[in-house]
Design a protein around this motif. Structure first.
Motif, PDB file in Angstrom:
ATOM      1  N   LEU A  15     -15.896  -2.240 -29.058  1.00  0.00           N
ATOM      2  CA  LEU A  15     -14.856  -1.209 -29.044  1.00  0.00           C
ATOM      3  C   LEU A  15     -15.244  -0.061 -28.123  1.00  0.00           C
ATOM      4  N   ALA A  16     -14.244   0.512 -27.489  1.00  0.00           N
ATOM      5  CA  ALA A  16     -14.432   1.709 -26.672  1.00  0.00           C
ATOM      6  C   ALA A  16     -13.704   2.852 -27.370  1.00  0.00           C
ATOM      7  N   PHE A  17     -14.454   3.845 -27.822  1.00  0.00           N
ATOM      8  CA  PHE A  17     -13.866   5.021 -28.447  1.00  0.00           C
ATOM      9  C   PHE A  17     -13.678   6.078 -27.365  1.00  0.00           C
ATOM     10  N   LEU A  18     -12.448   6.494 -27.175  1.00  0.00           N
ATOM     11  CA  LEU A  18     -12.106   7.410 -26.089  1.00  0.00           C
ATOM     12  C   LEU A  18     -11.674   8.748 -26.675  1.00  0.00           C
ATOM     13  N   ASP A  19     -12.320   9.802 -26.252  1.00  0.00           N
ATOM     14  CA  ASP A  19     -12.033  11.124 -26.787  1.00  0.00           C
ATOM     15  C   ASP A  19     -11.069  11.915 -25.915  1.00  0.00           C
ATOM     16  N   ASP A  20     -11.094  11.684 -24.629  1.00  0.00           N
ATOM     17  CA  ASP A  20     -10.262  12.457 -23.709  1.00  0.00           C
ATOM     18  C   ASP A  20      -8.826  11.955 -23.724  1.00  0.00           C
ATOM     19  N   ARG A  21      -7.931  12.838 -23.322  1.00  0.00           N
ATOM     20  CA  ARG A  21      -6.547  12.426 -23.107  1.00  0.00           C
ATOM     21  C   ARG A  21      -6.574  11.374 -22.014  1.00  0.00           C
ATOM     22  N   GLN A  22      -5.852  10.303 -22.219  1.00  0.00           N
ATOM     23  CA  GLN A  22      -5.922   9.193 -21.284  1.00  0.00           C
ATOM     24  C   GLN A  22      -4.910   9.343 -20.149  1.00  0.00           C
ATOM     25  N   ASN A  23      -5.387   9.054 -18.952  1.00  0.00           N
ATOM     26  CA  ASN A  23      -4.554   8.998 -17.766  1.00  0.00           C
ATOM     27  C   ASN A  23      -5.020   7.777 -16.977  1.00  0.00           C
ATOM     28  N   SER A  24      -4.391   7.509 -15.873  1.00  0.00           N
ATOM     29  CA  SER A  24      -4.746   6.313 -15.102  1.00  0.00           C
ATOM     30  C   SER A  24      -6.222   6.269 -14.700  1.00  0.00           C
ATOM     31  N   PRO A  25      -6.798   7.347 -14.164  1.00  0.00           N
ATOM     32  CA  PRO A  25      -8.226   7.282 -13.817  1.00  0.00           C
ATOM     33  C   PRO A  25      -9.122   6.994 -15.031  1.00  0.00           C
ATOM     34  N   ASN A  26      -8.807   7.596 -16.183  1.00  0.00           N
ATOM     35  CA  ASN A  26      -9.595   7.323 -17.387  1.00  0.00           C
ATOM     36  C   ASN A  26      -9.440   5.866 -17.827  1.00  0.00           C
ATOM     37  N   TYR A  27      -8.210   5.354 -17.748  1.00  0.00           N
ATOM     38  CA  TYR A  27      -7.961   3.969 -18.140  1.00  0.00           C
ATOM     39  C   TYR A  27      -8.707   3.005 -17.213  1.00  0.00           C
ATOM     40  N   ILE A  28      -8.670   3.291 -15.933  1.00  0.00           N
ATOM     41  CA  ILE A  28      -9.388   2.451 -14.960  1.00  0.00           C
ATOM     42  C   ILE A  28     -10.889   2.489 -15.249  1.00  0.00           C
ATOM     43  N   GLU A  29     -11.417   3.657 -15.587  1.00  0.00           N
ATOM     44  CA  GLU A  29     -12.833   3.772 -15.937  1.00  0.00           C
ATOM     45  C   GLU A  29     -13.151   2.927 -17.175  1.00  0.00           C
ATOM     46  N   THR A  30     -12.270   2.934 -18.161  1.00  0.00           N
ATOM     47  CA  THR A  30     -12.464   2.113 -19.360  1.00  0.00           C
ATOM     48  C   THR A  30     -12.442   0.636 -18.997  1.00  0.00           C
ATOM     49  N   LEU A  31     -11.499   0.237 -18.149  1.00  0.00           N
ATOM     50  CA  LEU A  31     -11.448  -1.157 -17.706  1.00  0.00           C
ATOM     51  C   LEU A  31     -12.741  -1.537 -16.992  1.00  0.00           C
ATOM     52  N   ILE A  56       0.010   4.611 -18.206  1.00  0.00           N
ATOM     53  CA  ILE A  56      -1.324   4.414 -17.623  1.00  0.00           C
ATOM     54  C   ILE A  56      -1.588   2.937 -17.338  1.00  0.00           C
ATOM     55  N   HIS A  57      -0.904   2.045 -18.037  1.00  0.00           N
ATOM     56  CA  HIS A  57      -1.065   0.613 -17.803  1.00  0.00           C
ATOM     57  C   HIS A  57      -0.267   0.151 -16.591  1.00  0.00           C
ATOM     58  N   THR A  58       0.837   0.809 -16.336  1.00  0.00           N
ATOM     59  CA  THR A  58       1.752   0.351 -15.288  1.00  0.00           C
ATOM     60  C   THR A  58       1.717   1.209 -14.029  1.00  0.00           C
ATOM     61  N   SER A  59       0.818   2.191 -13.991  1.00  0.00           N
ATOM     62  CA  SER A  59       0.757   3.063 -12.818  1.00  0.00           C
ATOM     63  C   SER A  59       0.323   2.281 -11.584  1.00  0.00           C
ATOM     64  N   ASN A  60       0.665   2.804 -10.434  1.00  0.00           N
ATOM     65  CA  ASN A  60       0.242   2.174  -9.179  1.00  0.00           C
ATOM     66  C   ASN A  60      -1.278   2.130  -9.074  1.00  0.00           C
ATOM     67  N   ALA A  61      -1.954   3.188  -9.533  1.00  0.00           N
ATOM     68  CA  ALA A  61      -3.411   3.210  -9.461  1.00  0.00           C
ATOM     69  C   ALA A  61      -4.006   2.073 -10.286  1.00  0.00           C
ATOM     70  N   THR A  62      -3.484   1.861 -11.495  1.00  0.00           N
ATOM     71  CA  THR A  62      -3.978   0.771 -12.349  1.00  0.00           C
ATOM     72  C   THR A  62      -3.660  -0.575 -11.732  1.00  0.00           C
ATOM     73  N   LYS A  63      -2.443  -0.734 -11.237  1.00  0.00           N
ATOM     74  CA  LYS A  63      -2.064  -2.003 -10.592  1.00  0.00           C
ATOM     75  C   LYS A  63      -2.971  -2.293  -9.394  1.00  0.00           C
ATOM     76  N   ASN A  64      -3.221  -1.270  -8.595  1.00  0.00           N
ATOM     77  CA  ASN A  64      -4.087  -1.448  -7.424  1.00  0.00           C
ATOM     78  C   ASN A  64      -5.509  -1.818  -7.839  1.00  0.00           C
ATOM     79  N   TYR A  65      -6.011  -1.176  -8.882  1.00  0.00           N
ATOM     80  CA  TYR A  65      -7.356  -1.483  -9.360  1.00  0.00           C
ATOM     81  C   TYR A  65      -7.424  -2.946  -9.815  1.00  0.00           C
ATOM     82  N   LEU A  66      -6.485  -3.360 -10.664  1.00  0.00           N
ATOM     83  CA  LEU A  66      -6.504  -4.731 -11.171  1.00  0.00           C
ATOM     84  C   LEU A  66      -6.326  -5.740 -10.036  1.00  0.00           C
ATOM     85  N   ASN A  67      -5.468  -5.422  -9.075  1.00  0.00           N
ATOM     86  CA  ASN A  67      -5.317  -6.300  -7.902  1.00  0.00           C
ATOM     87  C   ASN A  67      -6.617  -6.404  -7.126  1.00  0.00           C
TER      88      ASN A  67
END
Length: 118
Positions: A15-31, A56-67
């Protein structure tokens, strides 16, 4: 507190426990720190990823990272949490964590209960 998790057919990520408000950069860091090592070590190259339709799952930054990592993301209908297996896992875990009227007076006690149910 937010909790992220992933699982495959025969394994699960810690499990990843996340304390900060999540945004695309934070989500990408978790991934990058949790999902990718799990996927590479356990799943190998033949896997697909499913996440929700949060921004945060559907942002361009997340899509680009996963691609960039050659991750295939499963498409699924919005507003259909019952189709997402992890959503069902969260329901089961919630019932276990809060069974018998469970209440927690510290974040650490809650984290321990969540980890135990996982």
């Amino acid at each position: 507190m937010m909790v992220c998790a992933a699982f495959g057919f025969n394994s699960q990520v810690g499990l990843a426990f996340l304390d900060d408000r999540q945004n695309s950069p934070n989500y990408i860091e978790t991934l990058e720190n949790h999902l990718m090592p799990f996927a590479e070590n356990i799943l190998g190259r033949n896997w697909e990823y499913q996440h929700g339709d949060a921004s945060i799952h559907t942002s361009n930054a997340t899509k680009n990272y996963l691609n960039s990592k050659n991750v295939t993301v499963l498409e699924w209908p919005p507003m259909s949490p019952e189709l997402n297996p992890i959503g069902n896992v969260w329901v089961i875990m919630s019932r276990k964590v809060y069974e018998n009227g469970g209440q927690f007076y510290s974040v650490n006690a809650l984290k321990t209960a969540i980890e135990s149910s996982w």
